[in-house]
Scaffold this motif. Structure first.
Motif, PDB file in Angstrom:
ATOM      1  N   ASP A  68       0.804  -1.222   0.000  1.00  0.00           N
ATOM      2  CA  ASP A  68       0.000   0.000   0.000  1.00  0.00           C
ATOM      3  C   ASP A  68       0.838   1.273   0.000  1.00  0.00           C
ATOM      4  N   LEU A  69       2.159   1.124  -0.047  1.00  0.00           N
ATOM      5  CA  LEU A  69       3.074   2.256   0.004  1.00  0.00           C
ATOM      6  C   LEU A  69       3.614   2.532  -1.388  1.00  0.00           C
ATOM      7  N   LYS A  70       3.495   3.788  -1.800  1.00  0.00           N
ATOM      8  CA  LYS A  70       4.014   4.224  -3.092  1.00  0.00           C
ATOM      9  C   LYS A  70       5.070   5.295  -2.846  1.00  0.00           C
ATOM     10  N   TRP A  71       6.171   5.213  -3.576  1.00  0.00           N
ATOM     11  CA  TRP A  71       7.239   6.209  -3.485  1.00  0.00           C
ATOM     12  C   TRP A  71       7.060   7.167  -4.652  1.00  0.00           C
ATOM     13  N   GLU A  72       6.722   8.428  -4.315  1.00  0.00           N
ATOM     14  CA  GLU A  72       6.360   9.396  -5.350  1.00  0.00           C
ATOM     15  C   GLU A  72       7.146  10.698  -5.172  1.00  0.00           C
ATOM     16  N   PRO A  73       7.455  11.366  -6.297  1.00  0.00           N
ATOM     17  CA  PRO A  73       8.197  12.622  -6.207  1.00  0.00           C
ATOM     18  C   PRO A  73       7.395  13.701  -5.487  1.00  0.00           C
ATOM     19  N   SER A  74       8.106  14.453  -4.673  1.00  0.00           N
ATOM     20  CA  SER A  74       7.491  15.562  -3.955  1.00  0.00           C
ATOM     21  C   SER A  74       8.526  16.677  -3.866  1.00  0.00           C
ATOM     22  N   ARG A  75       8.723  17.220  -2.689  1.00  0.00           N
ATOM     23  CA  ARG A  75       9.626  18.337  -2.457  1.00  0.00           C
ATOM     24  C   ARG A  75      10.968  18.149  -3.179  1.00  0.00           C
ATOM     25  N   GLY A  76      11.281  19.047  -4.084  1.00  0.00           N
ATOM     26  CA  GLY A  76      12.562  19.004  -4.771  1.00  0.00           C
ATOM     27  C   GLY A  76      12.764  17.772  -5.642  1.00  0.00           C
ATOM     28  N   GLY A  77      11.670  17.075  -5.964  1.00  0.00           N
ATOM     29  CA  GLY A  77      11.774  15.874  -6.784  1.00  0.00           C
ATOM     30  C   GLY A  77      12.151  14.622  -6.016  1.00  0.00           C
ATOM     31  N   ALA A  78      12.395  14.747  -4.713  1.00  0.00           N
ATOM     32  CA  ALA A  78      12.745  13.578  -3.895  1.00  0.00           C
ATOM     33  C   ALA A  78      11.546  12.627  -3.793  1.00  0.00           C
ATOM     34  N   LEU A  79      11.823  11.346  -3.720  1.00  0.00           N
ATOM     35  CA  LEU A  79      10.756  10.355  -3.567  1.00  0.00           C
ATOM     36  C   LEU A  79      10.347  10.278  -2.099  1.00  0.00           C
ATOM     37  N   PHE A  80       9.052  10.454  -1.875  1.00  0.00           N
ATOM     38  CA  PHE A  80       8.486  10.373  -0.525  1.00  0.00           C
ATOM     39  C   PHE A  80       7.546   9.170  -0.454  1.00  0.00           C
ATOM     40  N   PRO A  81       7.489   8.506   0.709  1.00  0.00           N
ATOM     41  CA  PRO A  81       6.542   7.410   0.870  1.00  0.00           C
ATOM     42  C   PRO A  81       5.136   7.949   1.133  1.00  0.00           C
ATOM     43  N   HIS A  82       4.166   7.433   0.384  1.00  0.00           N
ATOM     44  CA  HIS A  82       2.753   7.799   0.547  1.00  0.00           C
ATOM     45  C   HIS A  82       1.964   6.519   0.759  1.00  0.00           C
TER      46      HIS A  82
END
Length: 110
Positions: A68-82
């Motif tokens: 259920d965890l997706k690693w997606e780009p966020s702040r500064g293009g870094a991958l964040f766990p969602h």
């Protein structure tokens, strides 16, 4: 790997009482629960929780949330766990207070 969620006191209390949560208002709006890695969580606290007291730092195991965890780009293009499901109390590895001292949140060793 441990990953981290910051909760306000009322959000943590709700998780403890109900056994699961849809997260903070921003999580509900975005459709997933925002989580950070150890390298990201200090900046997350400074950016989104500046000056706030009564915070709780929650540790989660990324492997246990894998489906259920997706690693997606966020702040500064870094991958964040969602997390794309409710967060359950059984997902919590540990919880620690995140005190505010002289304007900065004091993190435990991560």
């Amino acid at each position: 790997m441990l990953i981290y969620k910051i909760f306000r006191a009322a959000e943590w209390d709700q998780l403890c009482t109900d056994g699961e949560t849809v997260g903070a208002p921003i999580d509900v709006t975005d459709g997933y629960i925002h989580i950070s890695t150890a390298d990201q969580v200090v900046e997350t606290a400074a950016k989104h929780f500046a000056g706030e007291t009564d915070l709780h730092l929650i540790a989660l195991d990324s492997d246990a949330l894998a489906d259920d965890l997706k690693w997606e780009p966020s702040r500064g293009g870094a991958l964040f766990p969602h997390l794309y499901r409710n967060l359950k109390m059984q997902d919590v590895i540990w919880e620690k207070p995140l005190p505010l001292v002289d304007g900065a949140h004091q993190f435990p060793e991560l």
